[in-house]
Write a protein that holds these residues in place. Structure first.
Motif, mmCIF file in Angstrom:
data_model
loop_
_atom_site.group_PDB
_atom_site.id
_atom_site.type_symbol
_atom_site.label_atom_id
_atom_site.label_comp_id
_atom_site.label_asym_id
_atom_site.label_seq_id
_atom_site.Cartn_x
_atom_site.Cartn_y
_atom_site.Cartn_z
ATOM 1 N N GLU A 111 0.835 -1.207 0.000
ATOM 2 C CA GLU A 111 0.000 0.000 0.000
ATOM 3 C C GLU A 111 0.867 1.252 0.000
ATOM 4 N N GLY A 112 0.515 2.203 -0.860
ATOM 5 C CA GLY A 112 1.212 3.480 -0.915
ATOM 6 C C GLY A 112 2.449 3.498 -1.774
ATOM 7 N N ALA A 113 2.811 2.366 -2.400
ATOM 8 C CA ALA A 113 4.008 2.324 -3.231
ATOM 9 C C ALA A 113 3.861 3.258 -4.422
ATOM 10 N N THR A 114 4.959 3.925 -4.774
ATOM 11 C CA THR A 114 4.937 4.842 -5.921
ATOM 12 C C THR A 114 5.987 4.473 -6.970
ATOM 13 N N ASP A 115 7.004 3.681 -6.574
ATOM 14 C CA ASP A 115 8.013 3.246 -7.550
ATOM 15 C C ASP A 115 7.620 1.855 -8.045
ATOM 16 N N LEU A 116 6.780 1.827 -9.071
ATOM 17 C CA LEU A 116 6.157 0.589 -9.540
ATOM 18 C C LEU A 116 6.950 0.022 -10.717
ATOM 19 N N ASP A 117 7.690 -1.040 -10.452
ATOM 20 C CA ASP A 117 8.536 -1.653 -11.471
ATOM 21 C C ASP A 117 7.778 -2.587 -12.404
ATOM 22 N N GLN A 118 6.725 -3.252 -11.895
ATOM 23 C CA GLN A 118 6.105 -4.350 -12.644
ATOM 24 C C GLN A 118 4.603 -4.147 -12.803
ATOM 25 N N ALA A 119 4.103 -4.581 -13.939
ATOM 26 C CA ALA A 119 2.662 -4.666 -14.179
ATOM 27 C C ALA A 119 2.409 -5.961 -14.934
ATOM 28 N N MET A 120 1.234 -6.531 -14.773
ATOM 29 C CA MET A 120 0.964 -7.805 -15.428
ATOM 30 C C MET A 120 -0.419 -7.853 -16.054
ATOM 31 N N TYR A 121 -0.532 -8.695 -17.041
ATOM 32 C CA TYR A 121 -1.820 -9.048 -17.635
ATOM 33 C C TYR A 121 -1.746 -10.537 -17.939
ATOM 34 N N LEU A 122 -2.647 -11.303 -17.363
ATOM 35 C CA LEU A 122 -2.601 -12.757 -17.439
ATOM 36 C C LEU A 122 -3.701 -13.278 -18.350
ATOM 37 N N GLU A 123 -3.357 -14.301 -19.106
ATOM 38 C CA GLU A 123 -4.312 -14.881 -20.046
ATOM 39 C C GLU A 123 -4.361 -16.394 -19.897
ATOM 40 N N ARG A 124 -5.544 -16.933 -20.104
ATOM 41 C CA ARG A 124 -5.703 -18.374 -20.198
ATOM 42 C C ARG A 124 -5.622 -18.757 -21.674
ATOM 43 N N ALA A 125 -4.770 -19.720 -22.000
ATOM 44 C CA ALA A 125 -4.582 -20.157 -23.385
ATOM 45 C C ALA A 125 -5.089 -21.593 -23.531
ATOM 46 N N SER A 126 -5.204 -22.042 -24.780
ATOM 47 C CA SER A 126 -5.749 -23.370 -25.031
ATOM 48 C C SER A 126 -4.887 -24.464 -24.405
ATOM 49 N N GLU A 127 -3.580 -24.238 -24.360
ATOM 50 C CA GLU A 127 -2.675 -25.256 -23.821
ATOM 51 C C GLU A 127 -2.063 -24.849 -22.478
ATOM 52 N N GLY A 128 -2.605 -23.797 -21.866
ATOM 53 C CA GLY A 128 -2.054 -23.369 -20.586
ATOM 54 C C GLY A 128 -2.336 -21.910 -20.300
ATOM 55 N N TYR A 129 -1.266 -21.109 -20.200
ATOM 56 C CA TYR A 129 -1.411 -19.714 -19.796
ATOM 57 C C TYR A 129 -0.380 -18.851 -20.521
ATOM 58 N N VAL A 130 -0.662 -17.552 -20.564
ATOM 59 C CA VAL A 130 0.308 -16.572 -21.047
ATOM 60 C C VAL A 130 0.447 -15.496 -19.970
ATOM 61 N N VAL A 131 1.668 -15.291 -19.515
ATOM 62 C CA VAL A 131 1.973 -14.241 -18.544
ATOM 63 C C VAL A 131 2.583 -13.068 -19.298
ATOM 64 N N ASN A 132 1.859 -11.969 -19.365
ATOM 65 C CA ASN A 132 2.388 -10.723 -19.920
ATOM 66 C C ASN A 132 2.893 -9.901 -18.741
ATOM 67 N N TYR A 133 4.204 -9.788 -18.630
ATOM 68 C CA TYR A 133 4.803 -9.131 -17.471
ATOM 69 C C TYR A 133 5.626 -7.950 -17.958
ATOM 70 N N ALA A 134 5.184 -6.758 -17.615
ATOM 71 C CA ALA A 134 5.837 -5.526 -18.053
ATOM 72 C C ALA A 134 6.764 -5.017 -16.956
ATOM 73 N N ILE A 135 7.996 -4.719 -17.327
ATOM 74 C CA ILE A 135 8.995 -4.198 -16.393
ATOM 75 C C ILE A 135 9.418 -2.807 -16.867
ATOM 76 N N ALA A 136 9.451 -1.861 -15.946
ATOM 77 C CA ALA A 136 9.776 -0.475 -16.282
ATOM 78 C C ALA A 136 11.047 -0.388 -17.123
ATOM 79 N N ASP A 137 10.975 0.365 -18.222
ATOM 80 C CA ASP A 137 12.100 0.499 -19.140
ATOM 81 C C ASP A 137 13.051 1.586 -18.645
ATOM 82 N N VAL A 138 13.758 1.275 -17.574
ATOM 83 C CA VAL A 138 14.700 2.241 -16.999
ATOM 84 C C VAL A 138 15.851 2.562 -17.948
ATOM 85 N N PRO A 139 16.361 1.584 -18.734
ATOM 86 C CA PRO A 139 17.450 1.931 -19.659
ATOM 87 C C PRO A 139 17.080 3.005 -20.674
#
Length: 488
Positions: A67-95
């Motif tokens: 709670e209250g965090a402001t330096d957010l490195d990660q965001a996700m969007y998860l999907e169910r696929a026909s053969e399992g799952y897809v993890v869309n994991y976004a990491i802050a583009d600091v470079p």
């Protein structure tokens, strides 16, 4: 813990404590505030930021953090696929903000990581980046590295893709609120998928022979008239979220190992002597380790609400030693494993808060997309182990000292009070009549109060796992010392 929240006494002005914390900063020489040159460099980096080559801002990402965090490195969007799952994991583009050889590169290499104190956070990057334009805040379009990790129905990795793109988080969740929603069957598809995938990844960890330490957290938090110690067990969603981060670190390590260049987070396996001692301790403490269970499986059976099992978990933590950073340089893969994870692993998912992650992301992006590693990046990799060791030692020293200070501050007006405690480590050695040698050979014991999230030293004789009654003899915030005497 029966009472996980300890509040500093309200009748004492917080200013006194703030003065002690300020003195701690000076004593431990924490990084100073960013100078004007660094702040100007951050403004220039933001002004010159170009959009990423791809755009995935239509995907409904979300973040989950304390709670209250402001330096957010990660965001996700998860999907169910026909053969399992897809993890869309976004990491802050600091470079994208911190170019190799730039002023910001120099400043962040000197810091190594974000330092956390009760009264303030000492960021790795200027706030304009770490809490503003680089943070994956809800409702804002941001540059990110997008990991698209495909899993089969058992949660095993089947494919990994990595691109630099634009994303937009739709919602910022905190752990407690999200856990309550999930428990009330109101979490929605994304939280349900996080729990489902997280549980599968925990099973994958078990199959690998990995282990997780679920020790109660102990953190210092501000309150109206001072500070408080907060202790509590990680929520299930925190465990599941950690598994997504571990998944990405494992995927990153695989990319770098396959291409022969990069930097990994490593840890040696416990030696046979340490494991034998731990096994004997579990027997003495009444919860013998059944060798039919792997080390990690056994740890997950422990209930840290039981004082003796809490001691076992603390003893288990002592086996997780020797963590380091190693540059890939032709070593055998087995020599580059992180033993607790039971797989090669890289710090990848916290570039706003940890220096090494920025370079791991650069390596993985170049390698995953068949681009060569520039010489200046290779040169930086060689420097990173030393930089990270130095900053980790400093950050841990600051964090531990702050907690010791708060614990002593909380207890300073309770001298002479009796407490029930569990012994974590027995006192060792005697003076043996030799004043020069005896002091070096003797060491006070360590204990954990049963009703409060406070540890301290003690004099007297007691074995680990023993429930004892102690009296508080010393609680000095200035020296950050707490001492108890065991009562007969």
């Amino acid at each position: 813990m029966t009472n996980p929240r300890i509040h500093s006494p309200r009748k004492h002005a917080a200013a006194n404590l703030d003065e002690l914390l300020l003195a701690l900063e000076k004593e431990l020489e924490v990084p100073a505030h960013f100078d004007q040159a660094a702040l100007a460099a951050a403004e220039e980096a933001v002004a010159n930021l170009a959009p990423a080559p791809n755009d995935d801002s239509a995907l409904p990402f979300f973040t989950i953090d304390p709670e209250g965090a402001t330096d957010l490195d990660q965001a996700m969007y998860l999907e169910r696929a026909s053969e399992g799952y897809v993890v869309n994991y976004a990491i802050a583009d600091v470079p994208a903000f911190v170019q190799l050889g730039s002023k910001l590169d120099e400043v962040t290499r000197s810091r190594g990581q974000t330092f956390y104190l009760p009264h303030r956070k000492i960021s790795l990057h200027p706030p304009l980046i770490s809490e503003g334009q680089g943070s994956l805040l809800a409702g804002q379009v941001r540059r990110a590295f997008l990991w698209r990790i495909t899993l089969d129905r058992s949660g095993a990795i089947t494919d990994v893709q990595l691109t630099r793109t634009m994303i937009k988080s739709r919602e910022q969740l905190d752990y407690h609120t999200a856990q309550q929603k999930l428990d009330d069957s109101q979490g929605g598809e994304q939280l349900e998928l996080l729990a489902e995938i997280g549980a599968l990844r925990i099973e994958q960890e078990r199959l690998r022979g990995g282990a997780s330490l679920n020790l109660p957290d102990q953190e210092v938090e501000p309150e109206t008239n001072g500070y408080k110690l907060v202790s509590g067990h990680p929520l299930p969603l925190e465990d599941y979220n950690a598994q997504i981060s571990l998944l990405t670190g494992i995927a990153a390590a695989r990319i770098m190992l396959d291409h022969g260049t990069g930097i990994l987070r490593t840890m040696p396996a416990p030696d046979e002597k340490d494991l034998a001692e731990f096994t004997e301790q579990t027997r003495l403490l009444g919860c013998p380790w059944d060798q039919k269970l792997s080390y990690g499986e056994y740890l997950r059976t422990l209930d840290v609400n039981d004082p003796r099992q809490l001691v076992i978990m603390h003893r288990a933590a002592s086996l997780f030693r020797g963590a380091d950073y190693d540059v890939i340089n032709g070593q055998a893969e087995a020599d580059l494993e992180q033993a607790a994870i039971a797989a090669p692993y890289a710090h990848t998912t916290a570039p706003l808060r940890r220096l090494v992650d920025r370079f791991v992301l650069l390596c993985c992006d170049l390698q995953a997309n068949n681009h060569p590693i520039p010489e200046e990046l290779n040169e930086a990799l060689e420097q990173l182990p030393g930089l990270m060791r130095e900053s980790s030692i400093a950050a841990n020293r600051v964090s531990n000292a702050a907690i010791d200070l708060i614990e002593a501050y909380v207890l300073q007006h309770r001298i002479g009070e009796k407490f029930e405690a569990i012994v974590l480590r027995e006192a060792t050695g005697t003076h043996n009549g030799d004043p020069e040698q005896g002091e070096a050979k003797s060491r006070p014991g360590n204990l954990q109060l049963v009703s409060e999230p406070i540890t301290g030293q003690f004099t007297g004789s007691a074995k680990p796992g023993t429930l004892v009654t102690v009296v508080l003899r010393l609680a000095d915030p200035a020296t950050r010392k707490i001492m108890f005497d065991i009562l007969p």
